[in-house]
Motif scaffolding. Sequence first.
Motif, PDB file in Angstrom:
ATOM      1  N   GLN A 149      -1.881  -4.880  -9.234  1.00 39.03           N
ATOM      2  CA  GLN A 149      -2.882  -4.886  -8.165  1.00 39.03           C
ATOM      3  C   GLN A 149      -3.822  -6.090  -8.289  1.00 39.03           C
ATOM      4  O   GLN A 149      -4.145  -6.739  -7.292  1.00 39.03           O
ATOM      5  CB  GLN A 149      -3.667  -3.566  -8.204  1.00 39.03           C
TER       6      GLN A 149
ATOM      7  N   PRO B 261       0.812  -1.222   0.000  1.00 42.93           N
ATOM      8  CA  PRO B 261       0.000   0.000   0.000  1.00 42.93           C
ATOM      9  C   PRO B 261       0.841   1.266   0.000  1.00 42.93           C
ATOM     10  O   PRO B 261       0.554   2.204  -0.763  1.00 42.93           O
ATOM     11  CB  PRO B 261      -0.824  -0.139   1.283  1.00 42.93           C
TER      12      PRO B 261
ATOM     13  N   LEU C 293      -9.212   5.882  -5.520  1.00 42.21           N
ATOM     14  CA  LEU C 293      -9.072   6.545  -4.216  1.00 42.21           C
ATOM     15  C   LEU C 293      -7.658   7.080  -4.028  1.00 42.21           C
ATOM     16  O   LEU C 293      -7.451   8.242  -3.644  1.00 42.21           O
ATOM     17  CB  LEU C 293      -9.415   5.552  -3.101  1.00 42.21           C
ATOM     18  N   ILE C 294      -6.670   6.234  -4.310  1.00 39.66           N
ATOM     19  CA  ILE C 294      -5.274   6.636  -4.132  1.00 39.66           C
ATOM     20  C   ILE C 294      -4.934   7.822  -5.038  1.00 39.66           C
ATOM     21  O   ILE C 294      -4.284   8.791  -4.614  1.00 39.66           O
ATOM     22  CB  ILE C 294      -4.348   5.444  -4.421  1.00 39.66           C
TER      23      ILE C 294
ATOM     24  N   ASN D 236      -3.873  -1.953 -14.083  1.00 36.74           N
ATOM     25  CA  ASN D 236      -4.090  -2.524 -12.750  1.00 36.74           C
ATOM     26  C   ASN D 236      -3.483  -3.918 -12.617  1.00 36.74           C
ATOM     27  O   ASN D 236      -3.854  -4.673 -11.710  1.00 36.74           O
ATOM     28  CB  ASN D 236      -5.583  -2.571 -12.422  1.00 36.74           C
TER      29      ASN D 236
ATOM     30  N   GLN E 268       2.296   1.993  -3.465  1.00 39.86           N
ATOM     31  CA  GLN E 268       1.327   2.508  -4.423  1.00 39.86           C
ATOM     32  C   GLN E 268       0.978   3.968  -4.137  1.00 39.86           C
ATOM     33  O   GLN E 268       0.821   4.777  -5.060  1.00 39.86           O
ATOM     34  CB  GLN E 268       0.071   1.645  -4.398  1.00 39.86           C
TER      35      GLN E 268
ATOM     36  N   GLN F  19     -12.672  -3.986  -7.878  1.00 45.26           N
ATOM     37  CA  GLN F  19     -12.009  -3.620  -6.633  1.00 45.26           C
ATOM     38  C   GLN F  19     -10.788  -2.743  -6.883  1.00 45.26           C
ATOM     39  O   GLN F  19     -10.560  -1.752  -6.180  1.00 45.26           O
ATOM     40  CB  GLN F  19     -11.609  -4.881  -5.874  1.00 45.26           C
ATOM     41  N   THR F  20      -9.997  -3.100  -7.884  1.00 45.57           N
ATOM     42  CA  THR F  20      -8.784  -2.321  -8.138  1.00 45.57           C
ATOM     43  C   THR F  20      -9.104  -0.968  -8.763  1.00 45.57           C
ATOM     44  O   THR F  20      -8.406   0.015  -8.499  1.00 45.57           O
ATOM     45  CB  THR F  20      -7.815  -3.103  -9.043  1.00 45.57           C
TER      46      THR F  20
ATOM     47  N   ALA G 216     -11.646   0.894  -7.979  1.00 41.65           N
ATOM     48  CA  ALA G 216     -12.047   1.746  -6.857  1.00 41.65           C
ATOM     49  C   ALA G 216     -10.857   2.103  -5.969  1.00 41.65           C
ATOM     50  O   ALA G 216     -10.686   3.264  -5.569  1.00 41.65           O
ATOM     51  CB  ALA G 216     -13.131   1.045  -6.042  1.00 41.65           C
ATOM     52  N   THR G 217     -10.028   1.112  -5.661  1.00 37.70           N
ATOM     53  CA  THR G 217      -8.888   1.363  -4.782  1.00 37.70           C
ATOM     54  C   THR G 217      -7.891   2.328  -5.410  1.00 37.70           C
ATOM     55  O   THR G 217      -7.443   3.295  -4.775  1.00 37.70           O
ATOM     56  CB  THR G 217      -8.185   0.041  -4.436  1.00 37.70           C
ATOM     57  N   LEU G 218      -7.534   2.087  -6.660  1.00 32.29           N
ATOM     58  CA  LEU G 218      -6.574   2.970  -7.312  1.00 32.29           C
ATOM     59  C   LEU G 218      -7.164   4.354  -7.537  1.00 32.29           C
ATOM     60  O   LEU G 218      -6.447   5.363  -7.455  1.00 32.29           O
ATOM     61  CB  LEU G 218      -6.117   2.356  -8.635  1.00 32.29           C
TER      62      LEU G 218
END
Length: 311
Positions: free
Chosen positions: A54, A21, A87-88, A51, A24, A80-81, A83-85
């Motif tokens: 990830q 984490p 956010l980052i 992605n 990234q 999922q990736t 959304a996560t990426l």
Amino acid sequence: MRVLLALGGNALARSDGRVRPEDQIDAAQVAMDAVADLLTRDVEVVLTHGNGPQVGNLLVKNELAAAVVPPVPLDWCGAQTQATLGLILMNALEHALTERGLSRPCATLVTRTLVDGDDPGFARPTKPIGRHLSDAEAAVLVERGETWEDRGAKGWRRVVASPEPREIIDAPAVTALVDAGFLVVANGGGGIPVVRDGSGLRGVEAVIDKDLGAALLARTVRADVLVVATDVPAAVLRYGTPEAEPVGRVTVGRLRELAAEGHFASGSMGPKVDAACRFVERGGQYSVITNLEHIVDGVAGEAGTVVVPNG
């Protein structure tokens, strides 16, 4: 000017490939510093990203837990990736903009891409994903319906289809947000592959090439320029030899000729060149292949491989 900036999945990892984490988050900050520099020049940016690393992490979790809980489907991994990426990237961009005394509303969209259920790739999956496993480990996943190939001494590796992207299903939402002034992160990993059947849309076990997905998104949001960010300043002829030569400004026809001569590897630079050519062939002003350090000059057409229309 509206620019579609496509970040490679490795642009969101450490240079040695680590994707903890914190790795990234640090990598995203580097990328968003470049984006913030573009925004200071009144360039309108739409973001997409790879992605692969990830999704690879999620697949490892699938493998380790396969005997305990059902593996998460590949389309879920893509969602999922995304959304996560997203956010980052949004957090990193807000930080970069604050440092420059700017602000810009951001949004991330979990984005589906339509593929053809009869695409030849589904009949014979060839896209390798994830890590190599032993016979016993792969057998557990084969029993759960996944396709794995014996790769000899390295062990078994999962293969999936890589179908042609046809339509970005959630394009109206992307365009509405962009037109409203949002910087949008969308279509990560080429989009979540879905097919249409009698009951509507459903996700499929496949991987869309992220660069081809970027070219489609660029056309869909009416971008003027497509920029494919990678880890080298430009595409290179005779890569890895003493005669290596970077490609600068080039017509789409000439770049197609060079690709046909075998200069660009199918697993790395080849898809980027194809995406850059597709965008220009279908009406884009020009496309650019370069690294993050040269993004601002690349957008201006003054750095990297700049692909322009014939004539």
